[in-house]
Design an enzyme around this catalytic site. Structure first.
Site, PDB file in Angstrom:
ATOM      1  N   HIS A  31       4.937  -7.369  -3.728  1.00 19.91           N
ATOM      2  CA  HIS A  31       5.080  -8.078  -2.452  1.00 19.91           C
ATOM      3  C   HIS A  31       5.909  -9.346  -2.629  1.00 19.91           C
ATOM      4  O   HIS A  31       5.377 -10.467  -2.604  1.00 19.91           O
ATOM      5  CB  HIS A  31       3.704  -8.443  -1.888  1.00 19.91           C
ATOM      6  CG  HIS A  31       2.902  -7.294  -1.397  1.00 19.91           C
ATOM      7  ND1 HIS A  31       3.097  -6.740  -0.146  1.00 19.91           N
ATOM      8  CD2 HIS A  31       1.919  -6.580  -1.981  1.00 19.91           C
ATOM      9  CE1 HIS A  31       2.243  -5.740   0.029  1.00 19.91           C
ATOM     10  NE2 HIS A  31       1.522  -5.615  -1.069  1.00 19.91           N
ATOM     11  N   GLU A  66       7.588 -10.606  -0.471  1.00 19.16           N
ATOM     12  CA  GLU A  66       7.554 -11.309   0.815  1.00 19.16           C
ATOM     13  C   GLU A  66       6.340 -12.195   0.991  1.00 19.16           C
ATOM     14  O   GLU A  66       6.278 -12.979   1.961  1.00 19.16           O
ATOM     15  CB  GLU A  66       7.619 -10.290   1.962  1.00 19.16           C
ATOM     16  CG  GLU A  66       6.307  -9.596   2.314  1.00 19.16           C
ATOM     17  CD  GLU A  66       5.902  -8.484   1.364  1.00 19.16           C
ATOM     18  OE1 GLU A  66       4.851  -7.862   1.594  1.00 19.16           O
ATOM     19  OE2 GLU A  66       6.638  -8.231   0.387  1.00 19.16           O
ATOM     20  N   CYS A  93       4.947  -1.564  -1.123  1.00 26.01           N
ATOM     21  CA  CYS A  93       3.561  -1.329  -1.515  1.00 26.01           C
ATOM     22  C   CYS A  93       3.115   0.100  -1.160  1.00 26.01           C
ATOM     23  O   CYS A  93       3.654   1.051  -1.693  1.00 26.01           O
ATOM     24  CB  CYS A  93       2.648  -2.386  -0.913  1.00 26.01           C
ATOM     25  SG  CYS A  93       1.039  -2.468  -1.744  1.00 26.01           S
TER      26      CYS A  93
END
Length: 283
Positions: free
Chosen positions: A213, A215, A120
């Site tokens: 993202h 994750e 990011c």
């Protein structure tokens, strides 16, 4: 992997360091360790923090117990590194109060780490620092779960992937294709018709810059939406997230399988099979 490495009996844990710049550090730790824990390889995970920035949202006791300043770790070498996003996206890079320290860490990673994931804001900052790639403000927050197109299916990072995969995005700025394409040192490896540049690779996989993202936990975008709705005027309902766009329903998780596969491939093909057994020989 050559024959000598394949038949060697020497085994050691792979050393991975996470520079966690997110405000809710325990949440981010959990998200990343959950993904990394799915590999059968043994990992030794450390957490790094900035000396020039103090976290306001994580107990000091937690930081003191699990995190070390960069100065404490600068003489060490690591097989892998993850640098997270940070809530400073709309600021000019040079106005961020820890810019000098974090660019020192970026430079350090090039010679002390086998492969680094920039996520990011860290992806945008790394592309700017190393390759002069600018960021551009968006009229509305890029917010939701978006389909991604794989550009080079032969890369080991995408081994086992479908032709497209989903990735959460939550950002107010973007990187543009034209700037990436002008830089011969960069390789755009995944993008999206909806959210643009998503993954860029450099130095044959020693650097990955991820604008989204993978994750994220299932409820992360939901928490962000409920935090910002009615407070900011540039945040809409996250796209492709709630069934029938109804935020009263639990969100649909459509990215978890590829997230696990991406991190497994990174650990296996870009760390384990590339890092020297003697970690001090990383260059």
């Amino acid at each position: 992997m050559d024959n000598s490495r394949a038949h060697a009996q020497d085994i050691r844990p792979l050393r991975i360091v996470i520079l966690n710049l997110m405000p809710l550090k325990i949440t981010t730790e959990t998200d990343l360790v959950r993904l990394l824990s799915n590999t059968p390889l043994q990992l030794d995970i450390s957490f790094m923090k900035l000396r020039s920035h103090t976290s306001k949202n994580t107990p000091i006791e937690h930081m003191m117990m699990f995190y070390h300043d960069f100065d404490y770790m600068r003489d060490e070498k690591f097989d892998g590194m993850i640098i997270t996003g940070a809530p400073v996206e709309t600021m000019a890079y040079e106005d961020v109060n820890y810019w000098d320290e974090i660019t020192t860490i970026f430079d350090w990673a090039k010679t002390h780490v086998t492969s680094t994931l920039y996520i990011c804001w860290a992806a945008q900052a790394g592309l700017y620092h190393f390759y002069g790639i600018p960021k551009y403000p968006l009229p509305k927050k890029m917010f939701g779960i978006f389909p991604q197109r794989i550009i080079d299916k032969r890369l080991p990072i995408f081994r086992g992937f479908d032709d497209t995969f989903m990735m959460p995005h939550s950002r107010h700025t973007e990187i543009r294709h034209s700037d990436i394409e002008r830089c011969k040192e960069l390789k755009l490896i995944a993008d999206s018709a909806d959210c643009g540049v998503s993954i860029v690779m450099a130095r044959q996989g020693r650097e990955f810059f991820i604008t989204g993202h993978l994750e994220y936990a299932p409820n992360t975008l939901d928490n962000e939406y409920r935090r910002d709705v009615g407070v900011r005027d540039d945040v809409d309902l996250p796209r492709n997230y709630y069934p029938n766009d109804d935020p009263s329903q639990p969100p649909m998780v459509t990215w978890r399988a590829h997230a696990n596969l991406f991190y497994n491939n990174w650990v296996n093909y870009y760390i384990y099979q590339e890092t020297p057994y003697d970690i001090n020989k990383i260059e």
